[in-house]
Design a protein around this motif. Structure first.
Motif, PDB file in Angstrom:
ATOM      1  N   GLN A 208      -2.764   8.805 -10.814  1.00  0.00           N
ATOM      2  CA  GLN A 208      -3.988   8.098 -10.465  1.00  0.00           C
ATOM      3  C   GLN A 208      -3.681   6.658 -10.083  1.00  0.00           C
ATOM      4  O   GLN A 208      -4.308   6.105  -9.216  1.00  0.00           O
ATOM      5  N   SER A 209      -2.741   6.052 -10.728  1.00  0.00           N
ATOM      6  CA  SER A 209      -2.409   4.657 -10.446  1.00  0.00           C
ATOM      7  C   SER A 209      -1.925   4.468  -9.012  1.00  0.00           C
ATOM      8  O   SER A 209      -2.288   3.503  -8.377  1.00  0.00           O
TER       9      SER A 209
ATOM     10  N   ASP B 143      -4.712   4.349  -6.719  1.00  0.00           N
ATOM     11  CA  ASP B 143      -5.502   3.125  -6.826  1.00  0.00           C
ATOM     12  C   ASP B 143      -5.067   2.039  -5.846  1.00  0.00           C
ATOM     13  O   ASP B 143      -5.767   1.047  -5.687  1.00  0.00           O
TER      14      ASP B 143
ATOM     15  N   LYS C 151       6.969   4.232  -6.751  1.00  0.00           N
ATOM     16  CA  LYS C 151       7.145   4.547  -8.162  1.00  0.00           C
ATOM     17  C   LYS C 151       8.627   4.811  -8.378  1.00  0.00           C
ATOM     18  O   LYS C 151       9.251   5.570  -7.629  1.00  0.00           O
TER      19      LYS C 151
ATOM     20  N   THR D 148      -2.623  -3.944 -12.849  1.00  0.00           N
ATOM     21  CA  THR D 148      -3.391  -3.478 -11.694  1.00  0.00           C
ATOM     22  C   THR D 148      -4.877  -3.511 -12.026  1.00  0.00           C
ATOM     23  O   THR D 148      -5.274  -3.510 -13.187  1.00  0.00           O
TER      24      THR D 148
END
Length: 147
Positions: free
Chosen positions: A20-21, A24, A76, A101
């Motif tokens: 999910q990050s 975002d 990532k 974030t």
């Protein structure tokens, strides 16, 4: 058995939160024109979604001449996210760990780098502000979405 279920649930939620990050960061997509430039100059950042994360490029121009180019990305690596800047004056790309974030911004840091040590992006409406800093030295860049 309870420990195994809790561990599996924790790992699932952790992976879900990480996936999910990356999503975002979608607010950064598009073409951004820098507003606070000297007369006769222009600058842009362009960001797009890739399989690995987000890929960007920054270009500054004086008239028709390109004066600065950088390749940017958000990736990532292991369990962490990084803002990566690749400029010709550095021997290799510089990784800034994303330390916080929000839905419309992030803070990335690399205390080992000479300048900047910290890079912050924040979106408000169609205006994107990027600030690079180290100690008392700070430079701000204001962009407006073009696409």
């Amino acid at each position: 058995m309870k420990k195994a279920i809790l561990l599996a649930t924790g790992l699932f939620l952790s992976q879900f939160a990480l996936s999910q990050s990356m999503k975002d960061f979608k607010w950064i997509q598009g073409k951004w024109e820098r507003q606070n430039v000297k007369p006769g100059t222009s600058a842009f950042e362009v960001w797009e979604k890739t399989k690995e994360g987000f890929s960007g490029s920054g270009v500054s121009m004086k008239g028709a001449d390109t004066t600065f180019v950088e390749s940017l990305s958000i990736v990532k690596k292991d369990a962490d996210f990084y803002y990566v800047a690749n400029v010709s004056s550095n021997a290799s790309p510089t990784y800034f760990k994303i330390t916080s974030t929000s839905k419309t911004g992030f803070v990335s840091e690399n205390p080992e780098h000479d300048f900047p040590k910290k890079i912050t992006y924040e979106l408000e409406g169609d205006q994107l502000t990027a600030v690079i800093s180290a100690g008392d030295k700070k430079m701000g860049f204001v962009f407006v979405r073009q696409e």
